[in-house]
Design an enzyme around this catalytic site. Structure first.
Site, mmCIF file in Angstrom:
data_model
loop_
_atom_site.group_PDB
_atom_site.id
_atom_site.type_symbol
_atom_site.label_atom_id
_atom_site.label_comp_id
_atom_site.label_asym_id
_atom_site.label_seq_id
_atom_site.Cartn_x
_atom_site.Cartn_y
_atom_site.Cartn_z
ATOM 1 N N SER A 86 0.814 -1.250 0.014
ATOM 2 C CA SER A 86 0.032 0.042 -0.028
ATOM 3 C C SER A 86 0.839 1.131 -0.167
ATOM 4 O O SER A 86 1.845 1.217 0.647
ATOM 5 C CB SER A 86 -0.937 -0.230 1.211
ATOM 6 O OG SER A 86 -1.436 1.221 1.438
ATOM 7 N N TYR A 99 -2.411 -2.139 10.538
ATOM 8 C CA TYR A 99 -2.609 -2.254 9.126
ATOM 9 C C TYR A 99 -1.397 -1.724 8.356
ATOM 10 O O TYR A 99 -0.773 -2.248 7.583
ATOM 11 C CB TYR A 99 -3.710 -2.046 8.784
ATOM 12 C CG TYR A 99 -4.021 -1.886 7.113
ATOM 13 C CD1 TYR A 99 -4.086 -2.887 6.473
ATOM 14 C CD2 TYR A 99 -3.946 -0.651 6.500
ATOM 15 C CE1 TYR A 99 -4.200 -3.073 5.196
ATOM 16 C CE2 TYR A 99 -4.033 -0.547 4.904
ATOM 17 C CZ TYR A 99 -4.170 -1.860 4.345
ATOM 18 O OH TYR A 99 -4.061 -2.004 2.974
HETATM 19 N N1 LIG Z 1 -8.560 -0.592 -1.401
HETATM 20 C C1 LIG Z 1 -7.599 0.388 -1.016
HETATM 21 O O1 LIG Z 1 -7.771 1.738 -0.869
HETATM 22 C C2 LIG Z 1 -6.175 -0.489 -0.856
HETATM 23 C C3 LIG Z 1 -5.354 0.697 -0.860
HETATM 24 C C4 LIG Z 1 -3.926 0.068 -0.537
HETATM 25 C C5 LIG Z 1 -3.732 -1.341 -0.575
HETATM 26 N N2 LIG Z 1 -4.885 -2.055 -0.634
HETATM 27 C C6 LIG Z 1 -4.589 -3.634 -0.628
HETATM 28 O O2 LIG Z 1 -5.280 -4.163 -1.872
HETATM 29 C C7 LIG Z 1 -5.354 -5.639 -1.460
HETATM 30 C C8 LIG Z 1 -6.814 -6.029 -1.881
HETATM 31 O O3 LIG Z 1 -7.620 -5.220 -1.145
HETATM 32 P P1 LIG Z 1 -8.994 -4.818 -1.789
HETATM 33 O O4 LIG Z 1 -8.691 -3.252 -1.772
HETATM 34 O O5 LIG Z 1 -9.337 -5.370 -3.041
HETATM 35 O O6 LIG Z 1 -10.154 -4.907 -0.629
HETATM 36 P P2 LIG Z 1 -11.257 -6.043 -0.581
HETATM 37 O O7 LIG Z 1 -12.290 -5.612 -1.596
HETATM 38 O O8 LIG Z 1 -11.461 -6.196 0.712
HETATM 39 O O9 LIG Z 1 -10.745 -7.355 -0.883
HETATM 40 C C9 LIG Z 1 -9.871 -8.195 0.140
HETATM 41 C C10 LIG Z 1 -9.590 -9.510 -0.685
HETATM 42 O O10 LIG Z 1 -8.732 -10.309 0.357
HETATM 43 C C11 LIG Z 1 -9.500 -11.557 0.426
HETATM 44 N N3 LIG Z 1 -9.515 -11.865 1.916
HETATM 45 C C12 LIG Z 1 -9.701 -11.013 2.987
HETATM 46 N N4 LIG Z 1 -9.763 -11.898 3.996
HETATM 47 C C13 LIG Z 1 -9.413 -13.065 3.653
HETATM 48 C C14 LIG Z 1 -9.335 -14.206 4.453
HETATM 49 N N5 LIG Z 1 -9.144 -14.289 5.720
HETATM 50 N N6 LIG Z 1 -8.718 -15.353 3.851
HETATM 51 C C15 LIG Z 1 -8.479 -15.219 2.489
HETATM 52 N N7 LIG Z 1 -8.863 -14.180 1.632
HETATM 53 C C16 LIG Z 1 -9.264 -13.021 2.355
HETATM 54 C C17 LIG Z 1 -10.818 -10.997 -0.081
HETATM 55 O O11 LIG Z 1 -11.302 -12.372 -0.590
HETATM 56 P P3 LIG Z 1 -12.968 -12.726 -0.564
HETATM 57 O O12 LIG Z 1 -13.391 -11.686 -1.642
HETATM 58 O O13 LIG Z 1 -13.222 -14.181 -0.710
HETATM 59 O O14 LIG Z 1 -13.484 -12.164 0.901
HETATM 60 C C18 LIG Z 1 -10.504 -10.312 -1.017
HETATM 61 O O15 LIG Z 1 -10.224 -10.989 -2.385
HETATM 62 C C19 LIG Z 1 -5.108 -5.952 0.025
HETATM 63 O O16 LIG Z 1 -3.818 -6.339 0.379
HETATM 64 C C20 LIG Z 1 -5.196 -4.254 0.502
HETATM 65 O O17 LIG Z 1 -4.456 -4.065 1.851
HETATM 66 C C21 LIG Z 1 -6.201 -1.534 -0.757
#
Ligand SMILES: NC(=O)c1ccc[n+]([C@@H]2O[C@H](COP(=O)([O-])OP(=O)(O)OC[C@H]3O[C@@H](n4cnc5c(N)ncnc54)[C@H](OP(=O)(O)O)[C@@H]3O)[C@@H](O)[C@H]2O)c1
Length: 207
Positions: A86, A99
């Site tokens: 991130s 986090y």
């Molecule tokens: N959104 C942002 O602003 C942002 C910014 C910087 C970095 N990130 C990073 O981007 C990455 C993807 O996140 P996102 O934004 O797409 O958020 P998200 O929509 O909440 O997706 C999270 C992902 O992680 C999976 N996951 C969560 N808990 C899990 C568990 N216990 N076991 C297996 N899989 C699990 C979810 O799978 P399911 O769908 O099956 O639950 C989903 O594929 C993360 O590493 C996050 O830290 C996000």
């Protein structure tokens, strides 16, 4: 295509995934460590169980999956690892201390590993997105924070930047001009200023 659904907060999950793929004779050439979650609030206001799961998912499972799948990639002299950190990896952040620290780990681990793997045919790319429109902010309770009010990228913009960098074997990618600029600026700010900026950014917006 083989789909294996696992809860990666379970410490046994990485080995179970590895063993299932081995049993099916499936070779893994690309490992994407994307799964993670965050929270928003004072460190002392959140139950330890939540942090234990966050550390297991964001740090331990990512590291274990990498340790399981990397040796065969190195042996084959071919492989790609994409770790999702991130922009927050560059910033110590009050109200999301665990986090953001977990993402600092992912960045540090990925960059160190990328260096170790030079000349092996295997690359590690660390994707550092800024605010992105996904389910993340809702789950983290960050929807109404200042961070998510403007300059939010789409998930497809971030995914494309990550995949493109991974294919090219780039060690680090910061999608979007603003994200790259913010990460660059953090290099020149005193360490004690960074938490002040982030504390302000993670305050809830009054609606
Ligand atoms: N959104 C942002 O602003 C942002 C910014 C910087 C970095 N990130 C990073 O981007 C990455 C993807 O996140 P996102 O934004 O797409 O958020 P998200 O929509 O909440 O997706 C999270 C992902 O992680 C999976 N996951 C969560 N808990 C899990 C568990 N216990 N076991 C297996 N899989 C699990 C979810 O799978 P399911 O769908 O099956 O639950 C989903 O594929 C993360 O590493 C996050 O830290 C996000």
């Amino acid at each position: 295509m083989t789909v294996i659904a696992k809860d990666l907060t379970d410490p046994r999950a990485p080995e179970e995934i590895f063993q299932q793929l081995e049993a099916a004779n499936q070779t893994v050439g690309v490992l994407v460590n994307n799964a993670a979650f965050g929270t928003c609030g004072m460190f002392t206001d959140t139950d330890w169980k939540v942090y234990a799961e966050m550390i297991q998912l964001n740090i331990a499972s990512l590291t274990r999956l990498t340790s399981l799948f990397l040796p065969a990639m190195v042996q084959n002299r071919d492989g790609r690892v994409l770790n999702v950190a991130s922009l927050g990896a560059f910033l110590p952040s009050p109200l999301a201390a665990v986090y953001f620290a977990s993402k600092a780990y992912v960045l540090s681990f990925s960059q160190a590993l990328a260096n170790e793997l030079q000349g092996t045919g295997v690359t590690v790319t660390c994707l550092c997105p800024g605010p992105t429109n996904t389910n993340f902010q809702k789950r983290a309770g960050m929807e109404n924070t200042k961070v998510f009010q403007s300059n939010v990228l789409s998930a497809s913009q971030v995914a494309k930047a990550g995949l493109c960098a991974m294919k090219r074997g780039k060690p680090l990618v910061l999608p979007g001009f603003r994200t790259a600029l913010l990460a660059f600026i953090t290099r020149f700010l005193p360490r004690k200023v960074l938490p002040l900026i982030m504390r302000n950014s993670l305050e809830q917006v009054r609606k």
